[in-house]
Structures are given as structure tokens and as C-alpha cells.
Design an enzyme around this catalytic site. Sequence first.
Site, short mmCIF file in Angstrom:
data_model
loop_
_atom_site.label_atom_id
_atom_site.label_comp_id
_atom_site.label_asym_id
_atom_site.label_seq_id
_atom_site.Cartn_x
_atom_site.Cartn_y
_atom_site.Cartn_z
N ASP A 15 0.87 -1.17 0.00
CA ASP A 15 0.00 0.00 0.00
C ASP A 15 0.92 1.23 0.00
O ASP A 15 2.10 1.13 0.33
CB ASP A 15 -0.88 -0.05 1.26
CG ASP A 15 -1.61 1.24 1.52
OD1 ASP A 15 -2.26 1.76 0.61
OD2 ASP A 15 -1.51 1.75 2.66
N ASP A 17 -0.21 5.02 1.00
CA ASP A 17 -0.52 5.92 2.11
C ASP A 17 -0.42 5.22 3.46
O ASP A 17 -1.13 4.24 3.70
CB ASP A 17 -1.95 6.45 1.93
CG ASP A 17 -2.02 7.95 1.83
OD1 ASP A 17 -1.02 8.56 1.44
OD2 ASP A 17 -3.07 8.52 2.15
N ASP A 185 -13.95 4.90 -0.48
CA ASP A 185 -14.00 4.50 -1.88
C ASP A 185 -15.21 3.61 -2.10
O ASP A 185 -15.54 2.76 -1.26
CB ASP A 185 -12.75 3.73 -2.29
CG ASP A 185 -11.51 4.61 -2.31
OD1 ASP A 185 -11.64 5.83 -2.57
OD2 ASP A 185 -10.40 4.10 -2.07
N ASP A 213 -1.82 -0.53 6.03
CA ASP A 213 -2.17 0.01 7.36
C ASP A 213 -3.66 -0.04 7.65
O ASP A 213 -4.06 0.05 8.80
CB ASP A 213 -1.66 1.44 7.51
CG ASP A 213 -2.34 2.42 6.56
OD1 ASP A 213 -2.57 2.06 5.39
OD2 ASP A 213 -2.65 3.55 6.98
#
Length: 251
Positions: A15, A17, A185, A213
Site C-alpha cells: 500500500d 498511504d 471509496d 495500514d
Amino acid sequence: MANNGGNSKMLMLFDVDGTLTKPRQVIEDDMEQFMEELKKHCTVGIVGGSDIAKIAEQMKGMSVLTKYEYVFSENGLVAHKNGELIHRQSIAKHIGEENLQRLINFSLQYMSQLELPVKRGTFIEFRSGLINLCPVGRSCSQAERDQFAEFDKTHQIRAKFRAALVEKFADLGLRFVIGGQISLDAFPEGWDKTYCLQFVEKDGFDTIHFFGDKTSEGGNDYEIFSDTRTVGHTVTSPQDTRDQIKTILNI
């Protein structure tokens, strides 16, 4: 072209971010160098919910497409391998304009009734493979972003919004997930980050590690983290990501 790595049968997917970068920040020099060194040990790919422009912004430019073997933006709905576009999917074609407008209209009405510390602009962002919904507005400053994130922890703004969306649009076969600091999302079932696995499965990796995360249920890393095809790792920061990799690879 990206280095295939010393152990080409191991893939590490990341990932962006909160995993490789601080939320919506640019990757730090020491983390970037660590990722470069990691390519000597395994094949490396990234998978983010953001569009490729935002991922490139955080990863220091469009050269990200050639730095890593796989770059999956919008959960892999836009997929690059060795710098080449190999796949693109469209949410508009999939669910149809009428349903798309139902979702957008409901979301705008819901967000218009929220009282937050601040509101700015760009509350809905239409991407190729998903719709990003942002109560505070994506044009907020970093300070306002951080402020909303703290407010959200206490008041569960996004969790409540998600529950309302799940109830309202049960007929559309959509997933609603919380990602990053400020947004949610919306995308069809199966268009979560596991979508990208179809492009790496055929390349014969013995092990696929995933680091993210937001790995609890409702987070945008949950599905790929818990998928049987991956070994999932929950991280809390770029430094934690680096520490866990060092332990796994004994480096």
C-alpha cells in the site's frame, strides 16, 4: 525496467498511504533508498486506491512506473507492469449512468448535512475504477486533513457514512471502504485490492507478501490482507514497514 530481485519467486506488494509514506506525503529519501535496496532481495510492487497521478506525486514522479515491476493504481483497475499499461477498467460502464447518479446524488445530500470543523471542495472524485467520497473535501490543506482525521476518530464520520451507503445501495453490489485520512471509496464487489492479484498470480510467485495500514474490516487493505493468496502484514508507519521487512528477510 525494474530489477526482478535476488529472489524473483517472492513478491512484496505495498500500500502507499501510511505504509510507504506518511498520509498524502511524499516518500522520504531514506524509505525510497530502502525500497531500492529491497529490489535486490525480491520483486516489488505497489497497490494504491488513488489514481496514478496521486501515487506518482507521493512516489516522486511518474518514474515510479519503471522503478517497480508492478504499479497498481485504483486497486489495480489501472495496472502497469514494467512501465507498460496492461489493464484499465471502468466503473461507469459497469454499473451504468443511472445507478452512478443515484450514488452521487445520495452522497452529496448526505455530506451536505454533516457539520465538520471545516469543509472545502471536491467532495466526490470520479476515477476510472472507483468513486472517492470525501466529507471534508479533497482540496483541504494538510493541516485541515489532519484535523478531520482526529475529528473522525472521535465522531466516526466515515464509519457512519459507510453504514448509510451499505444500507442504501445493497442492490448495486458495491463495496464501500474507508481509506487514507479523509475519504471512502466505492467500487463493485471484487474490485478491491485483490483485483490486482490476477496480474501477479500468473507470474508464478511462491509467496506474495502484502503490507498495509488499513487492514481491519471496512478498511481498503482488508480484502487483500486477508486473502488466502497473500501473507498479510499490518503496519503503522513507513518505519514499521521497514522494520517488518528487515525481520522477514533477516537483513
